[in-house]
Write a protein that holds these residues in place. Structure first.
Motif: not given
Length: 120
Positions: A114, A116-117
């Motif tokens: 999450y 990283d997104t």
């Protein structure tokens, strides 16, 4: 939200929202019956997520097109780190989690994914 489109979206999402609210973890979190060990893990992961969220907001400041927006994102990053960190410190102490241990914890795969997104 008003209008036909938003009503359609909420109607389509209703089964998903219902399933989320019925999930044992969410129910236990809401009604206070979640096992202590699981709540401790959740709080540590949430603190790690908020660090990543703060970084994502800081990237927003870096990419902002003008001074007003730079200030907005920079302030939001500070709030995410300072205010939420204080909140988590209280929870960690209340539920017996060593702050140094929490700082050294590795993010779980969903937490890391999450964050990283958000940053991407």
């Amino acid at each position: 939200m008003t209008g036909v489109f938003s009503q359609e979206v909420w109607a389509e999402a209703a089964p998903i929202l219902s399933a989320i609210r019925a999930h044992p973890f969410v129910r236990g979190l809401a009604d206070g019956t979640l096992e202590r060990r699981r709540f401790q893990h959740y709080m540590v992961q949430d603190a790690l997520y908020l660090q990543g969220f703060g970084r994502a907001l800081a990237y927003g400041a870096v990419k902002a097109p003008d001074a007003t927006q730079i200030q907005h994102f920079a302030h939001a990053a500070e709030v995410a780190i300072v205010v939420e960190r204080a909140l988590h410190a209280g929870f960690l102490a209340q539920f017996g989690v060593d702050p140094a241990e929490a700082e050294r914890a590795a993010p779980s795969p969903p937490c890391q994914g999450y964050v990283d997104t958000l940053i991407a």
